[in-house]
Enzyme design. Structure first.
Site, PDB file in Angstrom:
ATOM      1  N   ARG A 161       9.963 -27.571  -2.919  1.00 49.99           N
ATOM      2  CA  ARG A 161       9.209 -26.826  -1.904  1.00 49.99           C
ATOM      3  C   ARG A 161       9.503 -27.377  -0.509  1.00 49.99           C
ATOM      4  NH1 ARG A 161       3.235 -27.448  -2.916  1.00 49.99           N
ATOM      5  NH2 ARG A 161       3.851 -29.561  -3.472  1.00 49.99           N
ATOM      6  N   TYR A 166       0.783 -43.830   5.770  1.00 49.31           N
ATOM      7  CA  TYR A 166       1.991 -43.045   6.028  1.00 49.31           C
ATOM      8  C   TYR A 166       2.901 -43.777   7.012  1.00 49.31           C
ATOM      9  CZ  TYR A 166       4.707 -38.733   6.758  1.00 49.31           C
ATOM     10  OH  TYR A 166       5.698 -37.792   6.814  1.00 49.31           O
TER      11      TYR A 166
END
Lengths: 255, 254
Positions: free
Chosen positions: B17, B158
């Site tokens: 995706r 992150y």
């Protein structure tokens, strides 16, 4: 059908070395090109005729871009020659060797001025003259050919590095100022590339005896960088493939 | 145009995706056969495989968690079996962090995010780079993020993960240059993907990401194909002398 069909480029210092490879590549992707040169008219005519054989327009214009009035004349004549300019490649430059690779503390103010004029003032003059009409185009691109010197800051390269650093500062500022006009501004920073200028440098430094190619075996990927390696990045940055890229620097040095 | 990867094979983590899918299709269009990894969405993976097959290229999908070394071994072995030599590795699989302050961040979250971005990247490099040394040319691309420059608050897991992933890239570039392997980083900003849509909804309450077109660089939100174009460039002859570089594709870092 090329990626740059319909685009009109000005490449300073386009007759030899890296500039010549950029001219050849932009034309082979479909762009018409103004080739600026300073001293070697024969070389400029050669590459111009190569471009014309590709079915693209080529004009050669003599100018010393480090002289403000000549840079201004080059810009005006370039726009007249092709009707407009939507790709500007600030490539013309002189090496630190041309001023004897001095240490910062011993460099003469005149020599330093020459380097700043050739890289920083010339880039600014050409941007000042070319960018306003570029705003009318669907897309504009300014590419600065800088140098790894502006990252490595090695000894005896300080004045050259300062000039390239100032040139890069023009690029990063211009990128922000002109994004709203769909103008992309990026930097390609070559390492050691097989050109006359680089050969002069490595001979001056005593790193080779006769030819720059003596360094090939110990270079990244077992070869020197070629002018075509730089042209590949310039062509990419000016293409649709890089339409979301601005304010960036690609170092092409095998490192 | 010399953006050609004809005859090569690529492994793309998180390739079913979003950005990974666009990269898989971009590389297939430029001539490569494709192996994609996915974790959960089998249907999306099958659809991506079908789209690549329609381009006349071989495509295979392998389920697994890149953070798990044994999963990686199984996927890589299958891919090498199915496609032969793999000379392009795209470390793209990733997850966002939850937006907490460092003081409120659960250590488990840090381990999970780093597991995918960092250990996952190392697992795949460890398993694929040695066989890549025999290839005429090898390319490893990390899909990082502008987060490594902004290092904003409320993004510690992150930010940590992407910074460490980039450290692997810059180190690997130096180690493998003699084997004709290039290692580069593409750093997207906000991209129109499921992850990007969730991000703007959570942080800015934006329901439709396209509402942001007007205020975005070049009046549009970045598309997965913009990232794919930069990846294909790095893998191409045009970038043969480019390694150890990071290119932000975000319409300018401002």
């Amino acid at each position: 059908m090329g990626e740059l069909d319909g685009r009109k480029a000005l490449v300073t210092g386009g007759s030899r070395g890296i500039g010549r490879a950029i001219v050849r590549r932009l034309a082979s992707e479909g762009a018409d090109v103004v080739i600026n040169y300073h001293s070697n008219q024969k070389a400029a005519e050669e590459i111009a005729s190569e471009v014309r054989k590709l079915g693209k327009k080529a004009e050669i214009i003599m100018a010393d871009v480090s002289d403000q009035s000549e840079a201004e004349r080059l810009a005006t004549e370039s726009i007249t020659a092709l009707g407009s300019i939507d790709i500007l490649v600030n490539n013309a430059g002189i090496g630190a060797t041309a001023v004897g690779r001095p240490h910062v503390a011993t460099a003469s103010p005149d020599d330093f001025y020459r380097l700043m004029a050739a890289h920083a003032f010339a880039s600014h003059d050409l941007c000042r003259m070319i960018v306003p009409q570029m705003r009318e185009s669907t897309r504009g691109d300014v590419v600065m050919i800088s140098s790894i010197a502006a990252q490595s800051f090695g000894p005896t390269g300080g004045t050259y590095a300062a000039a390239k650093a100032a040139m890069e500062a023009v690029a990063y500022s211009l990128a922000k100022e002109e994004r709203g006009n769909n103008i992309h501004v990026n930097i390609v920073a070559p390492g050691l590339i097989e050109t006359d200028m680089a050969e002069m440098m490595v001979k001056f430094q005593g790193r080779v005896k006769d030819s720059i190619n003596e360094l090939a075996a110990d270079s990244p990927f077992g070869r020197l960088g070629y002018p075509e390696d730089i042209a590949g990045s310039v062509a990419f940055l000016c293409s649709e493939r890089a339409s979301y890229i601005t304010n960036q620097r690609i170092t092409v040095a095998g490192s | 145009m010399t953006n050609n990867t004809e005859g090569r094979s690529a492994f793309i983590s998180g390739g079913s995706r979003g950005i990974g899918k666009a990269i898989a299709i971009g590389l297939a269009k430029s001539g490569s056969n494709i192996a994609i990894n996915y974790t959960r969405d089998k249907e999306a993976a099958q659809e991506t495989v079908a789209e690549i097959e329609a381009l006349g290229k071989i495509a295979k999908a392998y389920q697994g968690n890149v953070a798990d070394f044994e999963d990686c071994q199984r996927m890589v072995n299958s891919a090498l079996n199915d496609l032969g030599e793999i000379s392009i590795l795209i470390n793209n699989a990733g997850v966002a962090s939850r937006g907490s302050l460092i003081t409120d961040t659960n250590p488990e979250e840090i381990r999970k995010v780093i597991g995918i971005h960092v250990f996952g990247t190392h697992n795949l490099c460890h398993l694929l780079v040695p066989q890549m040394r025999a290839a005429e040319r090898g390319d490893v691309i990390m899909i990082s993020s502008v987060a490594t420059e902004s290092l904003s608050g409320r993004g510690a897991p992150y930010n940590m993960a992407k910074s460490a992933q980039e450290a692997i890239a810059f180190t690997l570039a130096k180690e493998e240059k003699v084997h004709d392997i290039r290692v580069n980083i593409v750093g997207p900003g906000l991209v129109e993907t499921d992850m990007g849509k969730r991000l703007v909804k959570a942080t800015r309450g934006v329901e439709d990401i396209r509402e942001l077109d007007k205020g975005s660089p070049f009046q549009r939100v970045c598309q997965p194909e913009d990232i794919a174009d930069a990846v294909v460039f790095f893998c191409s002859e045009d970038a043969a002398y480019v390694t150890g570089q990071r290119l932000y594709v975000n319409g300018g870092s401002f």
